[in-house]
Design a protein around this motif. Sequence first.
Motif, mmCIF file in Angstrom:
data_model
loop_
_atom_site.group_PDB
_atom_site.id
_atom_site.type_symbol
_atom_site.label_atom_id
_atom_site.label_comp_id
_atom_site.label_asym_id
_atom_site.label_seq_id
_atom_site.Cartn_x
_atom_site.Cartn_y
_atom_site.Cartn_z
ATOM 1 N N LYS A 75 0.675 -1.334 0.076
ATOM 2 C CA LYS A 75 -0.123 0.030 -0.006
ATOM 3 C C LYS A 75 0.933 1.177 0.000
ATOM 4 N N ARG A 97 4.161 -4.873 -5.615
ATOM 5 C CA ARG A 97 3.013 -5.834 -6.033
ATOM 6 C C ARG A 97 3.469 -7.019 -5.787
ATOM 7 N N ASP A 166 -1.242 -4.673 6.606
ATOM 8 C CA ASP A 166 -2.398 -4.781 5.924
ATOM 9 C C ASP A 166 -2.715 -6.078 5.192
ATOM 10 N N ASN A 168 -5.653 -7.541 4.547
ATOM 11 C CA ASN A 168 -6.393 -7.574 3.559
ATOM 12 C C ASN A 168 -5.958 -7.424 2.154
ATOM 13 N N LYS A 169 -4.884 -6.566 1.886
ATOM 14 C CA LYS A 169 -4.529 -6.265 0.830
ATOM 15 C C LYS A 169 -3.272 -7.104 0.401
ATOM 16 N N GLU A 170 -2.822 -7.815 1.483
ATOM 17 C CA GLU A 170 -1.624 -9.012 0.945
ATOM 18 C C GLU A 170 -2.210 -10.184 1.325
ATOM 19 N N SER A 192 -9.497 -6.131 9.647
ATOM 20 C CA SER A 192 -8.674 -7.248 9.089
ATOM 21 C C SER A 192 -9.076 -8.719 9.444
#
Length: 320
Positions: A75, A97, A166, A168-170, A192
Amino acid sequence: MNLPSYSIRQLLEAGVHFGHQTHRWNPLMDEYIYGSRNGIHILDLTQTLTMLDTALSEIHKLVAKGGSILFVGTKRQAQQSIAEAASKCAQYYINYRWLGGTLTNWNTVSNSILRLKDLEAFDESQLALFTKKERLNIEKEHQKLNLSLGGIKDMKNIPDMLFVIDTNKEAIAIKEAKKIGIPVVAILDTNSSTDGVDFPIPGNDDASRAISLYCDLVSKTILDGMESQLGSAGIDLGEAQTPLSEDFPEEEVLEQEVADEVIPEDKKEADQPKSHSSEAKAELKSSDGAEDNSNVGVSEKEQDTVKSDVSSKTETAKGK
């Protein structure tokens, strides 16, 4: 084990206690929520303090045994902090990414890393052999690979632990780590999920100051673990900081030549005091001889005067 010091005040100043809006929450995080204020959940920092200490202890133990840590945070708020913290403690990071299969398909990813190193090996003379379009394609490929794999290009094998910002993003990274049995340390916000996280740390995962605080504590813990590893291996850190070899054949020859040049000068200087001392002794002897001669002359004059007095007295006696 010397873990970095921190307090609840530092966590408060960094905004670790702030969660998301009350309608954007995950019921799995209910046990870590202290309450809500103005429609925002507030995390329980007493639990955060305890769980952060547990996670840092596990990181220290792993690094002390020679393990490696992979920092993951793609992020925008976490990209710079993740890269700086990982570089500071000589670990690896992914901050652009997460490529699917980075852990589960490591052989393919390692081939891409080799391609990145080949592109970095090109110099100006080699690039000049390509056309302008080919050079542009090479530069684009290098930039793309460097963004995705630049933080793990020196990683020889899969890491021993993940530190994630994070979840959620990972989520893909956590699933891959769970599949191959890699422990995960993660920052969990109120929205999360705790699934797949071995060492959760309840805290704000959006504020830049909070993320910087997490990364700084983890990097300091890793550095201390590396020192413990070197100490347990019997390596003297003081000696390791002076990597000079003991054999210097060229310098020894130069030192010998300088010594040969200096020794005759020392002999000359040593001979000069001897000559000065001999001259001084000669002067002393000459001065002593002169004094003796003067003394002899004085005594002879006294004897002559005494003889003349005696002769004059005898002559007067005869006249009488």
